[in-house]
Design a protein around this motif. Structure first.
Motif, PDB file in Angstrom:
ATOM      1  N   ALA A  22      15.322  -8.594 -33.710  1.00  0.00           N
ATOM      2  CA  ALA A  22      14.396  -8.346 -32.607  1.00  0.00           C
ATOM      3  C   ALA A  22      13.016  -7.947 -33.111  1.00  0.00           C
ATOM      4  N   ILE A  26       8.145  -9.400 -34.202  1.00  0.00           N
ATOM      5  CA  ILE A  26       7.077  -8.541 -33.688  1.00  0.00           C
ATOM      6  C   ILE A  26       6.233  -7.999 -34.823  1.00  0.00           C
ATOM      7  N   LEU A 204       8.612  -1.108 -16.806  1.00  0.00           N
ATOM      8  CA  LEU A 204       8.212  -2.257 -17.620  1.00  0.00           C
ATOM      9  C   LEU A 204       7.500  -3.287 -16.763  1.00  0.00           C
ATOM     10  N   ASN A 208       3.757  -4.440 -17.388  1.00  0.00           N
ATOM     11  CA  ASN A 208       3.476  -5.803 -17.840  1.00  0.00           C
ATOM     12  C   ASN A 208       2.799  -6.675 -16.796  1.00  0.00           C
ATOM     13  N   ALA A 265      -1.832  -8.401 -28.017  1.00  0.00           N
ATOM     14  CA  ALA A 265      -0.412  -8.187 -27.784  1.00  0.00           C
ATOM     15  C   ALA A 265      -0.010  -6.812 -28.286  1.00  0.00           C
ATOM     16  N   ILE A 269       1.499  -3.466 -26.128  1.00  0.00           N
ATOM     17  CA  ILE A 269       2.810  -2.816 -26.259  1.00  0.00           C
ATOM     18  C   ILE A 269       2.762  -1.484 -27.005  1.00  0.00           C
TER      19      ILE A 269
ATOM     20  N   PRO C 122      10.953  -6.994 -27.593  1.00  0.00           N
ATOM     21  CA  PRO C 122      10.573  -8.389 -27.343  1.00  0.00           C
ATOM     22  C   PRO C 122      10.307  -8.671 -25.874  1.00  0.00           C
ATOM     23  N   ASN C 123      10.946  -7.889 -25.012  1.00  0.00           N
ATOM     24  CA  ASN C 123      10.763  -8.106 -23.590  1.00  0.00           C
ATOM     25  C   ASN C 123       9.344  -7.821 -23.146  1.00  0.00           C
ATOM     26  N   MET C 124       8.609  -7.088 -23.952  1.00  0.00           N
ATOM     27  CA  MET C 124       7.274  -6.708 -23.525  1.00  0.00           C
ATOM     28  C   MET C 124       6.217  -7.726 -23.906  1.00  0.00           C
ATOM     29  N   LEU C 125       6.616  -8.748 -24.623  1.00  0.00           N
ATOM     30  CA  LEU C 125       5.635  -9.751 -25.021  1.00  0.00           C
ATOM     31  C   LEU C 125       5.587 -10.850 -23.967  1.00  0.00           C
TER      32      LEU C 125
END
Lengths: 294, 511, 310
Positions: A22, A26, A204, A208, A265, A269, C122-125
């Protein structure tokens, strides 16, 4: 739950693998945001870039106060939106979970149907702007779309129906508690795990979201961080592509490209990465406290 | 019982609480909306016009916008009895925001058709300004000319005024002057894209680590722009459906022509020889990004400025390398070049005359135009001795309170704008000349009404986006794929569109 | 006697009132936010005109729907949409449960929090950014896989964006990568809600860890799985646009395996921008989802009435 050492070890190893999968991509983004534009285009993305650069972040810092303000907007919207949403959602879900409640199926269908079809942006837009006048107010970021979502309601309802025995409610009723007291004193506190879940989801979602902003906010002072990032990104994109179509005059523009998108990005986050561990704890407590205060 | 009542009160309080929030927030509207309200009630004796324009720059704060508005209003009150509200919308959201606002009954009187001319007309977004032009905007009518206005017409009715600017696009190759000099390449011998092949090969040989040709953006290496004498008949330049070629009046299927095959072969050849970026059809980088990396020799794109100016203006975004530009075709004008950015009056307006009068000023009044584009002199820009303008000391486009400088090619009359420092005022004359002398399509002024063919259009667009980028970037083999492409097009109802086009074209030329 | 019945009835009605009142704010919100805009369904049957507005525009019957079927791709995109969604439902659920079980086994240790947070990242991208990441890996010239991994294995580079065979797997993996952490949270919460004494009793009876998972945890998760699946079935004709459009970089060569109803609608309407046709696509997707979900719900109701949606 009972402990079992080898099992624990296996679980840790497996989860670690999942986490690496995961996080690695990133990490690539984070590194790309610190990579010089040249190196990015010449060698592609790399975990070990040839040259580092802070250009992308300089560009963002130049936006200065705008970014800080947008962070503030995003935090406010996320916190208020999530709190309101959790309250409304649990209140709607609780009666649906009660087996003695005559309209539970009607209500369940009523809620579920909103998942299947939505009328599209045009009618919503007309309603929210013409009747409720929320355009260019902070409420435009909070109220449309996300306050009550069928998915969350059904999750909570399902949790109530399966995890909380009817006998508990019946006992309370015998003690003379009203429905509202039961909800407030018993059902809400008992729903902590699922309340934490939907808080997280809703949080979230608010953090977002940029579509509400896109439709209902013109004033840059009310831009959320995501909307701001989206705007910067789209404008860069539009500039770069339209300069070919000669939409533009002979104005020289010097814009960072790929690395800035990565930086954005990261900026999007970063706060969540930083505060998530605190929020994880606080959310659960906060929601319960808020609900008891009513 | 008491408690139950309490519960009821609580719920009620919550609901009123919610609505109170929304109603109280309704009062604290921001400036623009408050102005719009004023507009509805008709403040003073001036007609209120809302002018929505797209901006590539930052959206200015309300206070800064207000001062510019007020400066413009000082002129407009006196000249045409109109007060204007400016509504800058960032380019990326422009189309969707304007269309939503109009559907939602918000007041926007003037807007731009960004490439959507036909669509704006087909959905009744635009007001028929045929008769108003003569009475409210005679100067603009004369300036823009009958031919250009015809390009913004449908069924003989004028719906828009095209932006007056250099629009004749000339395909050019933009290349690294330093590399060309070093290898002794004489770019003046390059007069077509075919001529480019030996040069790209030469570059490849001398610098094996360089990719000679960069893509312009995803799915395009610039060959779209290089079909000689081809009118796309108001289709998007990236997905033409039925074209006119070589000055004839027969709607042709571009994809079955030898010209198209030749272009694909050329791309395929470049692709196979490694002369063009392999991932062009899917890349996420644009030409400017590629060039900045120093990994590429050049790219092909169409520009509307002289070679020298184009090269000079692109240098900064291409990493500061010394650039050259060479035309590889002729400037060409067709309807869509003209109407791609046109100014329209909203069909929902209640002040069409005032709107057209104000539009007229954006084409003819130097003061209004420059207020719109640069803002307030001294605060947002300063005038230099040579007639050019620049940002005040220590400021740039991102820090001044108001500027729409990057939108200069989309607002009214480009030729009335002060030139930015660093541009050669003389090139304006060249550009004006290009506009007049460019080869013009024989179907100039014809606009295609695709209203009844939406079904076919959706299917055909899908097929085109499936095949065209691959073919024109060389990643698909033309030998086998073109016939598949054409077959899929025909299945999607391609011929219906072609024949409808022909029919409308015949009717148009018969007039 | 009569009187008594009416009184009783009144009482019963009154009995529902407090519960209804509790639900009322939520109901009102859904009516305003979701049901009123559903009037927009008109748009699907209208030839939209800005002057005439939603209600004034001319009716055009089912014309707006035609474009969904008059294409050689109609079958292909429907098949893709359904198959991908099925894959997401099945694989997604299994893996999410696995992660949830593992997390719950580890209890309240610090590292669990880190795991959970990391899986959620990853859900935040946005899909655009994810598109960039995937491109960073798959790009033909500089991509991580071609440039590093395949080079290391001494294999020829692969042109990923035209290699149809790989994409079903790539899309499913990317979907899981983005959504796994998110989905597992639901199951983690459900497991957290299971009465601990059940496990204790099982442990005393000598049930092994695996047995406890298979005979206690999984059965207790059944209602959640059913509900989630039913909800996914309702949206089976929808697809995550970003996943199918941004991630394959809109590569034409891949349409055979990446075209879904949503991407078709987007590509087709990009220029036309037609309000009526996009509304029609939404109606079509919902109606099918609605029918399917009614069927599925009926089946669930037959075997396990407790867990049906309604």
């Amino acid at each position: 739950m009972t402990e079992s050492r080898p099992f624990n070890r296996a679980a840790t190893i497996l989860l670690t693998i999942f986490v690496i999968i995961a996080v690695l991509p990133i990490l690539l983004i984070v590194i790309a945001s610190f990579t010089s534009e040249d190196a990015l285009i010449r060698n592609g993305y790399s975990y070990f870039p040839q040259s580092w650069s802070l250009d992308a972040y300089y560009y963002m810092v130049k936006q200065g106060i705008t970014i800080v303000r947008s962070y503030a907007v995003s935090f406010f919207v996320t916190i208020v939106g999530t709190a309101l949403s959790v309250l409304l959602t649990t209140m709607l879900a609780y009666p649906m979970s009660r087996k003695s409640f005559k309209y539970r199926n009607v209500l369940a269908f009523f809620v579920f149907f909103t998942m299947l079809y939505n009328g599209g942006i045009v009618p919503s837009y007309i309603m929210w702007t013409k009747i409720f006048h929320i355009k260019n107010t902070i409420w435009a970021l909070i109220i449309p779309n996300y306050l009550v979502t069928a998915f969350n309601v059904i999750l909570v309802k399902n949790y109530y129906a399966n995890s909380i025995p009817d006998s508990l409610v019946e006992a309370a009723q015998i003690d003379g508690a009203t429905e509202f007291t039961i909800f407030r004193k018993i059902m809400l506190p008992l729903a902590v795990p699922t309340v934490a879940t939907i808080s997280l989801f809703t949080g979230l979602c608010y953090w977002n979201d940029w579509t509400n902003g896109l439709y209902y906010i013109d004033n840059e002072k009310l831009y959320s961080i995501q909307q701001l990032l989206m705007k910067i990104m789209n404008n860069i994109q539009a500039l770069r592509t339209n300069s070919n179509a000669a939409l533009l005059g002979t104005g020289a523009v010097d814009l960072p490209g790929t690395s800035i998108r990565m930086a954005m990005a990261v900026i999007g986050i970063l706060p969540i990465m930083l505060i998530y561990p605190f929020v994880q704890k606080y959310l659960v407590k906060g929601v319960v406290v808020g609900a008891v205060k009513g | 019982m008491k408690k139950r009542i309490l519960a009821v009160i609580m719920v009620a309080a919550m609901i009123t609480g919610l609505t109170a929030c929304s109603s109280s927030s309704g009062e604290t509207k921001d400036g623009t909306e408050a102005d719009t309200e004023d507009a509805d009630s008709g403040e003073g004796s001036y007609d209120q016009v809302v002018y929505a324009f797209s901006t590539f720059n930052n959206i200015p704060a309300d206070e800064d916008l207000d001062t510019v508005e007020e400066a413009i209003n000082e002129i407009t009150r006196e000249k045409i009895g109109v007060e204007v509200t400016l509504k800058p919308i960032s380019i990326a959201d422009y189309s969707s925001k304007v269309s939503l606002a109009l559907q939602g009954g918000e007041k926007i009187d003037i807007f731009q058709s960004l490439g959507d001319f036909n669509n704006c007309v087909a959905t009744d977004m635009a007001y028929d300004i045929t008769s108003l032009l003569g009475s409210c905007a005679p100067e603009t009518k004369k300036l823009v000319g009958v031919d250009w206005l015809a390009a913004c017409s449908s069924d003989g009715r004028v719906y828009g005024i095209p932006t007056y600017k250099p629009i004749a696009l000339t395909p050019m190759v933009i290349y690294r002057q330093d590399i060309a000099d070093e290898l002794g390449i004489d770019m003046s011998t390059v007069n077509s894209v075919e001529d480019l092949t030996p040069i790209l090969e030469q570059v490849k040989e001398a610098y094996p680590e360089l990719t000679p040709l960069a893509p312009v953006q995803t799915g395009q290496i610039g060959l779209h722009t290089c079909f000689e004498d081809t009118d796309y008949l108001t289709d998007d330049m990236f997905s033409p459906i039925g074209v006119l070629m070589n000055g004839e009046m027969t709607v042709t299927d571009l994809y079955s022509t030898d010209e198209f095959k030749a272009m694909c072969d050329l791309a395929r050849n470049w692709y196979n020889e490694g002369l063009v970026m392999k991932d062009s059809a899917t890349t996420t980088s644009t030409a400017a990004e590629c060039m900045s990396s120093g990994n590429y020799f050049g790219y092909i794109a169409a520009y509307s400025y002289p070679e020298k100016d184009t090269a000079a203006s692109l240098m900064a975004q291409c990493g500061g390398y010394e650039l050259g530009a060479k035309m590889v075709g002729d400037a060409y004008l067709s309807t869509s070049d003209v109407n791609s950015v046109s100014w329209m009056v909203a069909s929902t307006t209640d002040v069409p005359e005032a709107a057209v009068k104000f539009l007229n000023l954006t084409y003819t009044d130097e003061a209004v135009i420059n207020l719109l584009i640069y803002g307030i002199e001294g605060r947002d820009y300063i005038k230099n001795d040579d007639g050019t303008v620049s940002y005040p000391e220590g400021e740039d486009s991102t820090t001044v309170p108001y500027t729409a400088q990057l939108s200069c090619g989309t607002l009214g009359n480009f030729f009335e704008m002060y030139p930015m420092q660093g541009t050669d005022p003389a090139s304006l004359d060249w550009e004006l000349e290009q506009n007049k002398s460019a080869k013009t399509s024989s179907a100039m002024g014809f606009t295609f009404d695709s209203g009844n063919l939406k079904t076919q259009y959706t299917a055909v667009s899908n097929v085109i986006s499936q095949y065209l980028p691959g073919l024109l970037c060389g990643s698909l083999d033309p030998e086998t794929e073109i016939s598949k492409f054409v077959g899929a097009l025909n299945d999607a109802g391609y011929q219906d569109i072609l024949s409808a086009k022909q029919e409308q074209l015949d009717a148009w030329s018969a007039e | 006697m009569e009187k008594a019945v009416t009184i009783k009835r009144k009482q019963r009605k009154f009995k529902e009132l407090p519960l209804l009142l509790i639900a009322l704010p939520g109901i009102l919100y859904l009516i305003i936010n979701n049901y009123i805009p559903m009037l927009g369904i008109f748009l699907a049957f209208k030839d939209y005109s800005f002057i005439k507005g939603i209600f004034g525009s001319d009716w055009c019957g089912f014309d707006n729907f035609k474009f969904l079927f008059k294409t050689g791709d109609a079958w292909k995109m429907t098949r893709n949409t359904i198959l991908y969604n099925l894959a997401f439902i099945v694989i997604g659920t299994v893996l999410a449960i696995l992660v949830a079980v593992l997390i719950c086994e580890l209890g309240k240790r610090m590292r669990v929090k880190i795991f959970q947070a990391a899986l959620l990242l990853p859900n935040m991208l946005s899909w655009v950014v994810i598109g960039y990441i995937v491109y960073a890996f798959l790009n033909a010239d500089t991509g991580f896989i071609n440039n590093t991994i395949l080079k290391f294995l001494k294999l020829d580079p692969i042109s990923w964006y035209s290699f149809t065979g790989a994409w079903p797997a790539i899309l499913v993996s990317v979907f899981l990568w983005k959504n796994l952490g998110y989905q597992s949270i639901i199951f983690t919460a459900s497991i957290a809600g299971i009465d601990k004494s059940i496990y204790e009793a099982a442990a005393i009876d000598g049930a092994s860890k695996m047995k406890q998972i298979f005979y206690i945890t999984l059965p207790m998760l059944k209602p959640t799985v059913i509900i989630l699946t039913l909800m996914s079935i309702g949206r089976i004709f929808y697809s995550d646009f970003g996943l199918f459009y941004q991630v394959p970089q809109n590569s034409g060569a891949l349409y055979g395996v990446t075209q879904t109803i949503d991407t078709y609608v987007y590509r087709g309407l990009m220029e036309l921008n037609d309000v009526g046709m996009s509304a029609a696509a939404g109606v079509y997707q919902s109606v099918i989802g609605f029918v399917l979900v009614l069927l599925a719900n009926k089946i669930v109701r037959k075997y396990d009435a407790e867990n049906a949606l309604f």
